[in-house]
Design a protein around this motif. Sequence first.
Motif, PDB file in Angstrom:
ATOM      1  N   GLY A   1       0.826  -1.050  -0.039  1.00 31.80           N
ATOM      2  CA  GLY A   1       0.091  -0.102   0.055  1.00 31.80           C
ATOM      3  C   GLY A   1       0.772   1.239   0.016  1.00 31.80           C
ATOM      4  O   GLY A   1       2.092   1.097   0.265  1.00 31.80           O
ATOM      5  N   PRO A   2       0.308   2.470  -0.273  1.00 35.06           N
ATOM      6  CA  PRO A   2       0.784   3.578  -0.318  1.00 35.06           C
ATOM      7  C   PRO A   2       1.665   4.162   0.877  1.00 35.06           C
ATOM      8  O   PRO A   2       2.845   4.610   0.746  1.00 35.06           O
ATOM      9  N   LYS A   3       0.959   3.834   2.064  1.00 35.92           N
ATOM     10  CA  LYS A   3       1.683   4.430   3.297  1.00 35.92           C
ATOM     11  C   LYS A   3       3.042   3.468   3.656  1.00 35.92           C
ATOM     12  O   LYS A   3       4.068   4.134   4.041  1.00 35.92           O
ATOM     13  N   SER A   4       2.671   2.109   3.329  1.00 39.63           N
ATOM     14  CA  SER A   4       3.790   1.242   3.515  1.00 39.63           C
ATOM     15  C   SER A   4       5.183   1.602   2.517  1.00 39.63           C
ATOM     16  O   SER A   4       6.366   1.834   2.948  1.00 39.63           O
ATOM     17  N   ALA A   5       4.664   1.737   1.187  1.00 42.00           N
ATOM     18  CA  ALA A   5       5.563   2.387   0.515  1.00 42.00           C
ATOM     19  C   ALA A   5       6.267   3.598   0.847  1.00 42.00           C
ATOM     20  O   ALA A   5       7.563   3.718   0.560  1.00 42.00           O
ATOM     21  N   ALA A   6       5.910   4.638   1.424  1.00 39.84           N
ATOM     22  CA  ALA A   6       6.446   5.811   1.597  1.00 39.84           C
ATOM     23  C   ALA A   6       7.243   5.685   2.810  1.00 39.84           C
ATOM     24  O   ALA A   6       8.386   5.942   2.832  1.00 39.84           O
ATOM     25  N   LEU A   7       7.011   4.658   3.812  1.00 36.34           N
ATOM     26  CA  LEU A   7       7.680   4.308   5.016  1.00 36.34           C
ATOM     27  C   LEU A   7       8.854   3.825   4.458  1.00 36.34           C
ATOM     28  O   LEU A   7      10.074   3.888   5.294  1.00 36.34           O
ATOM     29  N   MET A   8       8.736   2.707   3.491  1.00 36.29           N
ATOM     30  CA  MET A   8       9.988   1.910   3.125  1.00 36.29           C
ATOM     31  C   MET A   8      11.082   2.772   2.466  1.00 36.29           C
ATOM     32  O   MET A   8      12.133   2.693   2.594  1.00 36.29           O
ATOM     33  N   ARG A   9      10.478   4.181   1.803  1.00 34.26           N
ATOM     34  CA  ARG A   9      11.559   5.076   1.329  1.00 34.26           C
ATOM     35  C   ARG A   9      12.234   5.735   2.339  1.00 34.26           C
ATOM     36  O   ARG A   9      13.448   5.631   2.372  1.00 34.26           O
ATOM     37  N   ARG A  10      11.552   6.088   3.414  1.00 36.58           N
ATOM     38  CA  ARG A  10      11.945   6.695   4.604  1.00 36.58           C
ATOM     39  C   ARG A  10      12.919   5.800   5.278  1.00 36.58           C
ATOM     40  O   ARG A  10      14.222   6.230   5.746  1.00 36.58           O
ATOM     41  N   GLN A  12      14.765   3.454   3.769  1.00 35.45           N
ATOM     42  CA  GLN A  12      15.844   3.458   3.079  1.00 35.45           C
ATOM     43  C   GLN A  12      16.934   4.626   3.182  1.00 35.45           C
ATOM     44  O   GLN A  12      18.071   4.478   3.427  1.00 35.45           O
ATOM     45  N   ALA A  13      16.148   5.614   3.554  1.00 36.18           N
ATOM     46  CA  ALA A  13      17.244   6.799   3.717  1.00 36.18           C
ATOM     47  C   ALA A  13      17.740   7.005   5.026  1.00 36.18           C
ATOM     48  O   ALA A  13      18.819   7.575   5.074  1.00 36.18           O
ATOM     49  N   PHE A  14      17.132   6.432   5.811  1.00 38.53           N
ATOM     50  CA  PHE A  14      17.630   6.608   7.368  1.00 38.53           C
ATOM     51  C   PHE A  14      18.145   5.371   8.120  1.00 38.53           C
ATOM     52  O   PHE A  14      18.581   5.636   9.112  1.00 38.53           O
ATOM     53  N   VAL A  15      17.453   4.219   7.654  1.00 40.57           N
ATOM     54  CA  VAL A  15      17.943   2.842   8.668  1.00 40.57           C
ATOM     55  C   VAL A  15      19.108   2.479   7.566  1.00 40.57           C
ATOM     56  O   VAL A  15      19.204   2.146   6.644  1.00 40.57           O
ATOM     57  N   SER A  16      19.889   1.684   8.727  1.00 43.27           N
ATOM     58  CA  SER A  16      20.970   0.958   8.205  1.00 43.27           C
ATOM     59  C   SER A  16      20.377  -0.282   7.248  1.00 43.27           C
ATOM     60  O   SER A  16      19.636  -1.146   7.796  1.00 43.27           O
ATOM     61  N   PRO A  17      20.848  -0.522   6.240  1.00 46.08           N
ATOM     62  CA  PRO A  17      20.684  -1.604   5.400  1.00 46.08           C
ATOM     63  C   PRO A  17      21.040  -2.908   6.000  1.00 46.08           C
ATOM     64  O   PRO A  17      20.607  -3.975   5.548  1.00 46.08           O
ATOM     65  N   GLY A  18      22.004  -2.867   7.002  1.00 43.87           N
ATOM     66  CA  GLY A  18      22.362  -4.004   7.643  1.00 43.87           C
ATOM     67  C   GLY A  18      21.148  -4.674   8.322  1.00 43.87           C
ATOM     68  O   GLY A  18      21.235  -5.805   8.651  1.00 43.87           O
ATOM     69  N   VAL A  19      20.143  -3.913   8.628  1.00 39.80           N
ATOM     70  CA  VAL A  19      18.758  -4.697   9.314  1.00 39.80           C
ATOM     71  C   VAL A  19      17.999  -4.748   8.107  1.00 39.80           C
ATOM     72  O   VAL A  19      17.424  -3.870   7.767  1.00 39.80           O
ATOM     73  N   GLY A  20      17.929  -6.064   7.719  1.00 32.81           N
ATOM     74  CA  GLY A  20      17.266  -6.361   6.759  1.00 32.81           C
ATOM     75  C   GLY A  20      15.422  -6.503   7.377  1.00 32.81           C
ATOM     76  O   GLY A  20      15.068  -6.665   8.526  1.00 32.81           O
ATOM     77  N   THR A  21      14.455  -6.464   6.460  1.00 35.79           N
ATOM     78  CA  THR A  21      13.139  -6.876   6.745  1.00 35.79           C
ATOM     79  C   THR A  21      12.487  -7.794   5.818  1.00 35.79           C
ATOM     80  O   THR A  21      12.970  -7.986   4.655  1.00 35.79           O
ATOM     81  N   THR A  22      11.803  -8.658   6.518  1.00 35.05           N
ATOM     82  CA  THR A  22      11.236  -9.887   5.649  1.00 35.05           C
ATOM     83  C   THR A  22      10.011  -9.364   4.827  1.00 35.05           C
ATOM     84  O   THR A  22       9.531  -9.756   3.596  1.00 35.05           O
ATOM     85  N   MET A  23       9.118  -8.720   5.540  1.00 32.68           N
ATOM     86  CA  MET A  23       7.771  -8.163   4.879  1.00 32.68           C
ATOM     87  C   MET A  23       7.828  -6.714   4.448  1.00 32.68           C
ATOM     88  O   MET A  23       8.630  -5.876   5.102  1.00 32.68           O
ATOM     89  N   PRO A  24       7.210  -6.522   3.006  1.00 28.80           N
ATOM     90  CA  PRO A  24       7.328  -5.130   2.462  1.00 28.80           C
ATOM     91  C   PRO A  24       6.448  -4.161   3.045  1.00 28.80           C
ATOM     92  O   PRO A  24       6.101  -3.193   2.586  1.00 28.80           O
ATOM     93  N   VAL A  25       5.721  -4.430   4.216  1.00 28.63           N
ATOM     94  CA  VAL A  25       4.762  -3.660   4.822  1.00 28.63           C
ATOM     95  C   VAL A  25       5.311  -3.172   6.488  1.00 28.63           C
ATOM     96  O   VAL A  25       5.954  -3.794   6.903  1.00 28.63           O
ATOM     97  N   PHE A  26       4.397  -2.000   6.788  1.00 28.81           N
ATOM     98  CA  PHE A  26       4.673  -1.537   8.008  1.00 28.81           C
ATOM     99  C   PHE A  26       3.603  -1.984   9.118  1.00 28.81           C
ATOM    100  O   PHE A  26       2.569  -1.451   8.489  1.00 28.81           O
ATOM    101  N   ALA A  27       3.672  -2.456  10.398  1.00 28.89           N
ATOM    102  CA  ALA A  27       2.794  -2.676  11.171  1.00 28.89           C
ATOM    103  C   ALA A  27       2.092  -1.563  11.786  1.00 28.89           C
ATOM    104  O   ALA A  27       2.785  -0.485  12.066  1.00 28.89           O
TER     105      ALA A  27
END
Length: 422
Positions: A1-10, A12-27
Amino acid sequence: GPKSAALMRRKQAFVSPGVGTTMPVFAARAAGGIVEDVDGNRFIDLGSGIAVTTVGSSAPRVVEAVRAQVAEFTHTCFMITPYESYVAVAEALARLTPGDFEKRSALFNSGSEAVENAVKIARSYTGKDAVVVFDHAYHGRTNLTMAMTAKVAPYKHGFGPFAGEVYRAPMSYPSRDGLSGAAAAARAVSQIETQVGAGNLAALVIEPIQGEGGFIVPAPGFLAALADWCSKNGVVFVADEVQSGFGRTGTMFAVEHEDVVPDLVVSAKGIAGGLPLAAVTGRAEIMDAVHTGGLGGTYGGNPLACAAALAVIETIEEDGLLERAREIETLVLGWLRALDDARIGDIRGRGAMLAAEFVDPATGEPDAALAKAVAGYAHSRGVITLTCGTWGNVIRFLPPLSISDELLSEGLDIIAAALKEN
Ligand code: PMP
């Protein structure tokens, strides 16, 4: 969804990529075996945040206990001004862990931290240095526990040098080695005696059912034979029950299925319903070997986490969740067996800690691509499911024990469809 997509962009900008995520959505919220995302999509939870929310993601007693505690105080530091709930958790752990002897506990924040402290305690008690761990083991990501963890990628790659005096022994892996528990234990003991020496060995640390390594259930008698060898050789037997403990397998601790009584038991994950808490519990004479001030940490046994743990224990006991875990075992195993798919090389686990290992039916070689495809299909159709295993070819089922049969079946049907489509 759009809110998760926007959060995913944030992210990527601010969280270390060393911390991966399994799901593409935010709870946004989670309860009753459902995780709802910020766009209102609902996911069936077959992962429990990696075996943590065993009593559910917002279990009423836990929510209430934490609310009540946060209104009183959030922190004093147990090492400065102690409080009752820490002692009550230690009391409960003495009652709930196997073994009819005097026990003590020390509380920490994470599974890794507690495993590392179990090793410190064993070294202090024995005056010896070496630690034996097993193939496929996962014990954490701190420096010592990273050395104890088997799998290099992603856990260890580029992160050395590793802690010394950690030795690896062969695990019992019945579907692959075909060995009895006694034979697999004899193989491990022979390697330990020839390559480490009991006289140098402080602790043998083992997951009674391996978690990240692939939900490997050792052959019957393997754990008991190792525990027996430890007790005859002055080696502290440590059960890492971080993933398998706290009701997950249908008993409070997984060693109970094998009538094994560890010297030290490590608890974490399910112990506090999502609040950070971990514990080392064991024989008083071992725990008492450590000098005062040798163990601890600013947040270990934080009052919010202790209040949550007491509520978790009450929930498991009052709601009959051990029995519920055994019901889930019957339901999921029956369903897995009915799939009758030649690519499922092994079905294993206990209680609500169950797995299917995918292989090439012709060769028996691990099939990680299938596990990845099945998990990906499930994610895109609203089921949170996790993979694991040294070769990444295992799908694991870790539903909260509060999930309904209907929701569980719905989730499993989607996994079945994923297998058909891939
Ligand atoms: N031991 C085992 C058996 C585990 O499964 C885990 C976590 N997956 C750990 C230790 C480490 O726990 P934590 O992530 O809380 O540090």
